[in-house]
Design an enzyme around this catalytic site. Structure first.
Site, PDB file in Angstrom:
ATOM      1  CG  ASP A  25      -1.939   1.095   1.216  1.00  0.00           C
ATOM      2  OD1 ASP A  25      -1.725   2.103   0.513  1.00  0.00           O
ATOM      3  OD2 ASP A  25      -2.955   0.971   1.919  1.00  0.00           O
ATOM      4  CD  GLU A  27      -1.648   7.824   1.566  1.00  0.00           C
ATOM      5  OE1 GLU A  27      -2.703   8.468   1.621  1.00  0.00           O
ATOM      6  OE2 GLU A  27      -1.303   7.008   2.438  1.00  0.00           O
ATOM      7  N   GLY A 113      -3.634   3.400   7.898  1.00  0.00           N
ATOM      8  CA  GLY A 113      -3.498   4.803   8.247  1.00  0.00           C
ATOM      9  C   GLY A 113      -4.823   5.521   8.376  1.00  0.00           C
ATOM     10  CG  ASP A 114      -8.151   3.878   6.237  1.00  0.00           C
ATOM     11  OD1 ASP A 114      -7.658   3.030   7.012  1.00  0.00           O
ATOM     12  OD2 ASP A 114      -8.778   3.572   5.213  1.00  0.00           O
TER      13      ASP A 114
END
Length: 209
Positions: A25, A27, A113-114
């Site tokens: 991942d 971003e 991260g979310d």
């Protein structure tokens, strides 16, 4: 950079077979490979063992994905090459490219991260190595993971209670699993079919739990 494990198809990206695969991942984009393998990487094999070990290493001009069985064997390199091609991917991050490497933010383990929590499975432990680790370091990490001894525990056998005594229904009260009841102590005895014979006389049959 964050490790992904699953069989999602970001913009039709895929590995070989049905997955799940180890991915990166990066971003606003999740990939199983880069360069000419940005969308389809047939070198990325499904990881289907009960316990899986994964590795993602980023360097200035590319990245490496590895995966293996966390209980045995060695890491297998699923991808080692340049970062995703924006022409093939159609979208590469906020700036349109992942090259050169740019890292910022925090170090987190076991979550996105979310802060999303839609993933399945269990995360047990994470590791970080200084710099772009060598293959020898990767191999040592894999052996360390194996050394933990991950395994599935067998379901314990249900206990048989014969007249309140946990005797596993043997030898005095053999377990009759077909009906879920225990037979008499010295079958056939003087008790009828609904009773168990005990030292103190006949009592109602005891359900096996």
């Amino acid at each position: 950079e964050a490790i992904y494990f699953g069989n999602a198809h970001w913009h039709q990206n895929t590995g070989a077979g049905e997955g799940p695969w180890v991915g990166a991942d990066l971003e606003q984009g999740m990939y199983y490979g880069g360069g000419e393998q940005t969308q389809v990487n047939n070198n990325s094999l499904p990881l289907t063992s009960d316990f899986v070990s994964l590795s993602l290493k980023g360097r200035e001009d590319g990245f490496t994905l590895k995966g293996g069985d966390a209980t045995q064997g060695s890491f297998r390199t699923m991808y080692d090459g340049p970062r995703p091609d924006p022409v093939i991917a159609g979208l590469c991050g906020k700036s349109g490219t992942y090259q050169p490497m740019k890292k910022q933010g925090a170090i987190i383990l076991a979550t996105g991260g979310d802060q999303s929590n839609a993933a399945e499975g269990n995360f047990y432990e994470g590791f970080m190595a200084t710099g772009y680790a060598s293959d020898a370091t990767d191999a040592a990490i894999q052996q360390n993971i194996i050394g933990v001894g991950y395994r599935n525990l067998e379901e314990p056998a249900p206990a048989c209670y014969c007249n309140g005594q946990d005797t596993s229904c043997a030898p005095h009260c053999p377990c009759q699993t077909a009906t879920g009841y225990c037979q008499g102590w010295d079958s056939p005895g003087t008790c009828d079919a609904t009773q168990d014979r005990t030292l103190s006389g006949c009592v109602p049959q005891t359900l096996v739990v």
